[in-house]
Design an enzyme around this catalytic site. Structure first.
Site, PDB file in Angstrom:
ATOM      1  N   PRO A   1       0.822  -1.223   0.000  1.00 54.65           N
ATOM      2  CA  PRO A   1       0.000   0.000   0.000  1.00 54.65           C
ATOM      3  C   PRO A   1       0.856   1.274   0.000  1.00 54.65           C
ATOM      4  O   PRO A   1       0.495   2.254  -0.647  1.00 54.65           O
ATOM      5  CB  PRO A   1      -0.825  -0.128   1.287  1.00 54.65           C
ATOM      6  CG  PRO A   1      -0.904  -1.599   1.530  1.00 54.65           C
ATOM      7  CD  PRO A   1       0.377  -2.185   1.029  1.00 54.65           C
TER       8      PRO A   1
ATOM      9  N   ARG B   1       7.646  -6.659 -18.520  1.00 58.35           N
ATOM     10  CA  ARG B   1       7.569  -5.392 -19.262  1.00 58.35           C
ATOM     11  C   ARG B   1       7.819  -5.622 -20.751  1.00 58.35           C
ATOM     12  O   ARG B   1       7.272  -4.918 -21.593  1.00 58.35           O
ATOM     13  CB  ARG B   1       8.627  -4.423 -18.721  1.00 58.35           C
ATOM     14  CG  ARG B   1       8.295  -3.916 -17.347  1.00 58.35           C
ATOM     15  CD  ARG B   1       9.498  -3.267 -16.692  1.00 58.35           C
ATOM     16  NE  ARG B   1       9.121  -2.773 -15.368  1.00 58.35           N
ATOM     17  CZ  ARG B   1       9.970  -2.261 -14.499  1.00 58.35           C
ATOM     18  NH1 ARG B   1      11.249  -2.166 -14.792  1.00 58.35           N
ATOM     19  NH2 ARG B   1       9.540  -1.814 -13.336  1.00 58.35           N
TER      20      ARG B   1
ATOM     21  N   GLU C   1       3.868  -2.139 -13.643  1.00 61.77           N
ATOM     22  CA  GLU C   1       5.148  -2.603 -14.204  1.00 61.77           C
ATOM     23  C   GLU C   1       6.097  -1.446 -14.487  1.00 61.77           C
ATOM     24  O   GLU C   1       6.751  -1.404 -15.530  1.00 61.77           O
ATOM     25  CB  GLU C   1       4.899  -3.387 -15.496  1.00 61.77           C
ATOM     26  CG  GLU C   1       4.198  -4.696 -15.273  1.00 61.77           C
ATOM     27  CD  GLU C   1       5.132  -5.734 -14.702  1.00 61.77           C
ATOM     28  OE1 GLU C   1       6.345  -5.539 -14.750  1.00 61.77           O
ATOM     29  OE2 GLU C   1       4.611  -6.744 -14.199  1.00 61.77           O
TER      30      GLU C   1
HETATM   31  C1  LIG Z   1      -4.520  -3.242 -12.243  1.00 72.40           C
HETATM   32  C2  LIG Z   1      -3.189  -3.311 -11.567  1.00 72.40           C
HETATM   33  C3  LIG Z   1      -2.554  -4.531 -11.435  1.00 72.40           C
HETATM   34  C4  LIG Z   1      -1.322  -4.616 -10.758  1.00 72.40           C
HETATM   35  N1  LIG Z   1      -0.731  -5.837 -10.598  1.00 72.40           N
HETATM   36  C5  LIG Z   1       0.371  -5.940  -9.794  1.00 72.40           C
HETATM   37  C6  LIG Z   1       0.918  -7.235  -9.470  1.00 72.40           C
HETATM   38  O1  LIG Z   1       0.472  -8.275  -9.961  1.00 72.40           O
HETATM   39  N2  LIG Z   1       1.948  -7.306  -8.578  1.00 72.40           N
HETATM   40  C7  LIG Z   1       2.488  -6.186  -8.011  1.00 72.40           C
HETATM   41  O2  LIG Z   1       3.421  -6.327  -7.212  1.00 72.40           O
HETATM   42  N3  LIG Z   1       1.994  -4.940  -8.315  1.00 72.40           N
HETATM   43  C8  LIG Z   1       0.960  -4.798  -9.187  1.00 72.40           C
HETATM   44  N4  LIG Z   1       0.426  -3.563  -9.475  1.00 72.40           N
HETATM   45  C9  LIG Z   1       0.987  -2.387  -8.807  1.00 72.40           C
HETATM   46  C10 LIG Z   1       1.788  -1.485  -9.733  1.00 72.40           C
HETATM   47  O3  LIG Z   1       3.004  -2.100 -10.073  1.00 72.40           O
HETATM   48  C11 LIG Z   1       1.971  -0.123  -9.014  1.00 72.40           C
HETATM   49  O4  LIG Z   1       0.707   0.502  -9.031  1.00 72.40           O
HETATM   50  C12 LIG Z   1       3.013   0.748  -9.687  1.00 72.40           C
HETATM   51  O5  LIG Z   1       4.319   0.257  -9.435  1.00 72.40           O
HETATM   52  C13 LIG Z   1       2.955   2.208  -9.201  1.00 72.40           C
HETATM   53  O6  LIG Z   1       2.918   2.275  -7.816  1.00 72.40           O
HETATM   54  P1  LIG Z   1       1.788   3.159  -7.071  1.00 72.40           P
HETATM   55  O7  LIG Z   1       0.474   2.826  -7.648  1.00 72.40           O
HETATM   56  O8  LIG Z   1       2.014   2.985  -5.621  1.00 72.40           O
HETATM   57  O9  LIG Z   1       2.116   4.644  -7.501  1.00 72.40           O
HETATM   58  P2  LIG Z   1       3.215   5.615  -6.837  1.00 72.40           P
HETATM   59  O10 LIG Z   1       4.536   4.923  -6.771  1.00 72.40           O
HETATM   60  O11 LIG Z   1       2.661   6.207  -5.596  1.00 72.40           O
HETATM   61  O12 LIG Z   1       3.318   6.742  -7.950  1.00 72.40           O
HETATM   62  C14 LIG Z   1       2.316   7.752  -8.095  1.00 72.40           C
HETATM   63  C15 LIG Z   1       2.805   8.763  -9.137  1.00 72.40           C
HETATM   64  O13 LIG Z   1       4.057   9.347  -8.690  1.00 72.40           O
HETATM   65  C16 LIG Z   1       5.030   9.164  -9.698  1.00 72.40           C
HETATM   66  N5  LIG Z   1       6.352   8.987  -9.110  1.00 72.40           N
HETATM   67  C17 LIG Z   1       6.711   8.153  -8.095  1.00 72.40           C
HETATM   68  N6  LIG Z   1       8.026   8.271  -7.830  1.00 72.40           N
HETATM   69  C18 LIG Z   1       8.523   9.177  -8.712  1.00 72.40           C
HETATM   70  C19 LIG Z   1       9.808   9.733  -8.980  1.00 72.40           C
HETATM   71  N7  LIG Z   1      10.899   9.344  -8.300  1.00 72.40           N
HETATM   72  N8  LIG Z   1       9.934  10.661  -9.949  1.00 72.40           N
HETATM   73  C20 LIG Z   1       8.855  11.044 -10.693  1.00 72.40           C
HETATM   74  N9  LIG Z   1       7.614  10.559 -10.498  1.00 72.40           N
HETATM   75  C21 LIG Z   1       7.447   9.638  -9.530  1.00 72.40           C
HETATM   76  C22 LIG Z   1       4.589   7.921 -10.469  1.00 72.40           C
HETATM   77  O14 LIG Z   1       5.172   7.873 -11.767  1.00 72.40           O
HETATM   78  C23 LIG Z   1       3.074   8.099 -10.492  1.00 72.40           C
HETATM   79  O15 LIG Z   1       2.721   8.986 -11.524  1.00 72.40           O
HETATM   80  C24 LIG Z   1      -0.745  -3.435 -10.224  1.00 72.40           C
HETATM   81  C25 LIG Z   1      -1.381  -2.196 -10.404  1.00 72.40           C
HETATM   82  C26 LIG Z   1      -2.582  -2.128 -11.091  1.00 72.40           C
HETATM   83  C27 LIG Z   1      -3.251  -0.793 -11.272  1.00 72.40           C
END
Ligand SMILES: Cc1cc2nc3c(=O)[nH]c(=O)nc-3n(C[C@H](O)[C@H](O)[C@H](O)COP(=O)(O)OP(=O)(O)OC[C@H]3O[C@@H](n4cnc5c(N)ncnc54)[C@H](O)[C@@H]3O)c2cc1C
Length: 389
Positions: A138, A247, A368
């Protein structure tokens, strides 16, 4: 719906072997028969078509580019074409296949013990077992290295505690590859569904990838034997190497979604008339959209093919694959938005596939490695300077 005959503006088909085209045609026919006639209903109901798992297994789609344990041993280009065709059907179906192969079978094959490989790879390949990959938490998405899930050694066992979020196929998985922090750094564990303390709960209310299961995994004092740990996976680079595999497939898959939107909107524009007898395809502003779409799809096809050929020669690295994923998903999302506009009001109805693809691609843009994260990977590759933090 209009009959699909492929999208090839630049004679790219001439660059594929007969075998590659045969694989593409086989999956295209499967998608036409088993997915496209039903997908809008599954999407509306938020239902994953579990009954397709044995059919996809029979076609050799799980771990298709892996050798041994019943895997099809296809080339990476053939594997890419499978992903493209599946995602022309739906990104959720392609996600399932990506996770099963690249995120579950791949780490077991690459980092697992002989016993783990023999136990899981044949059943995952044949679809008798489903797997999921638990990395995201989370509070840690783009930065999985911050994870809080912990595995503590206790005699001959490890005890896991923590929570994983947004896990594809979570609640339908028989085995979860769970990444956790230990005293020796980040390690991977195979956690079986029935293990006490392990629960998977579906995330409801998604407007994207509705025909795919997405869950939260909860680990409360989950006790697994030391033999459940993947012995060869040490540190964050292990899960990141799995993401590189997934990816790669996504980079191809996005072309399929873009092709679907391009094709559907082109056929629509040829028959839709406004302001007299001229179809909307005859207006310059509409043609400009098609010119942009087909140019970007063509560039995406060439990029995917070059990365695929490099991967088949063992020369594709994670930064090449970042460019593939970043570019192809972004152009697919743009193509879906343009196609949606060309259909006017019909573009928001699920009588047509476009809005579903558009919503799906919003997730694909984020998961991803988000678009931004891939920007930073490419930026680091070309400048030599890291900019994440
Ligand atoms: C439908 C779905 C299926 C998924 N399936 C899987 C799965 O099977 N297994 C798994 O482990 N995960 C899974 N995920 C999770 C997915 O990999 C994450 O949602 C993704 O890595 C982004 O993390 P977050 O949602 O916490 O966004 P955050 O990391 O909170 O990012 C939010 C925003 O901030 C930006 N950001 C963050 N850090 C930086 C930085 N340093 N510089 C610039 N911008 C930044 C991001 O680009 C994004 O725009 C899934 C997600 C979805 C939506």
């Amino acid at each position: 719906m209009f009959t699909f005959r492929g999208v090839d503006y630049m004679e790219i088909d001439a660059l594929f072997t007969d075998q590659e085209k045969l694989v593409r045609q086989t999956v295209r026919e499967f998608v036409e028969k088993e997915i496209i006639p039903h997908i809008e209903g599954w999407n509306r109901e938020g239902k994953f078509p579990l009954h397709l798992v044995p059919l996809m297994a029979e076609l050799g789609l799980f771990g298709a580019n892996m050798e041994g344990y019943g895997c099809a041993g296809m080339s990476n280009v053939e594997y890419g074409l499978i992903m493209q065709e599946l995602e022309r059907g739906d990104s959720g179906l392609r996600s399932f296949v990506s996770v099963q192969g690249a995120l579950v079978m791949y780490p077991i094959k690459e980092f697992g013990s002989q016993e783990q490989k023999e136990r899981w790879l044949p059943t995952l390949q044949s679809g008798q077992a489903v797997g999921c990959f638990g990395l995201t938490e989370p509070d840690f998405g783009s930065n999985p290295g911050g994870m809080r899930t912990r595995a503590v050694k206790d005699g001959g066992d490890y005890v896991l505690n923590g929570e994983k979020a947004w896990i594809t196929s979570g609640s339908i998985a028989d085995v979860a590859v769970v990444w956790a922090r230990t005293d020796e750094g980040i390690r991977g564990f195979l956690v079986e569904k029935a293990t006490p303390g392990y629960t998977a709960k579906d995330i409801k209310g998604k407007w994207s990838l509705r025909a795919s299961v997405t869950s939260t995994l909860s680990l409360a004092d989950v006790r697994v034997p030391v033999t459940a740990m993947l012995p060869g996976a040490q540190g964050l680079k292990a899960p990141l190497s799995c993401l590189t595999q997934a990816r790669y497939g996504i980079g191809w898959g996005a072309i399929g979604a873009a092709m679907a939107c391009y094709h559907e909107s082109l056929e629509y524009a040829k028959v839709r008339k406004q302001f007299g007898e001229k179809p909307i395809a005859g207006h310059q502003l509409v043609q400009a959209k098609f010119a942009d779409m087909i140019t970007e799809i063509t560039k995406a096809q060439l990029l995917a093919l070059q990365v695929g050929r490099l991967k088949d020669q063992g020369r594709a690295d994670f930064a090449h694959i970042s460019m593939l994923k970043r570019n192809n998903v972004a152009i697919a999302l743009e193509a879906a938005r343009s196609a949606r506009d060309i259909l006017g009001a019909n573009g928001v109805a699920d009588e047509y596939p476009i809005f579903r693809h558009l919503c799906n691609l919003e997730s694909v843009f984020t998961y991803e490695g988000t678009h931004n994260i891939h920007t930073l990977i490419i930026g680091e590759r070309v400048t030599g300077v890291q900019a994440y933090t």
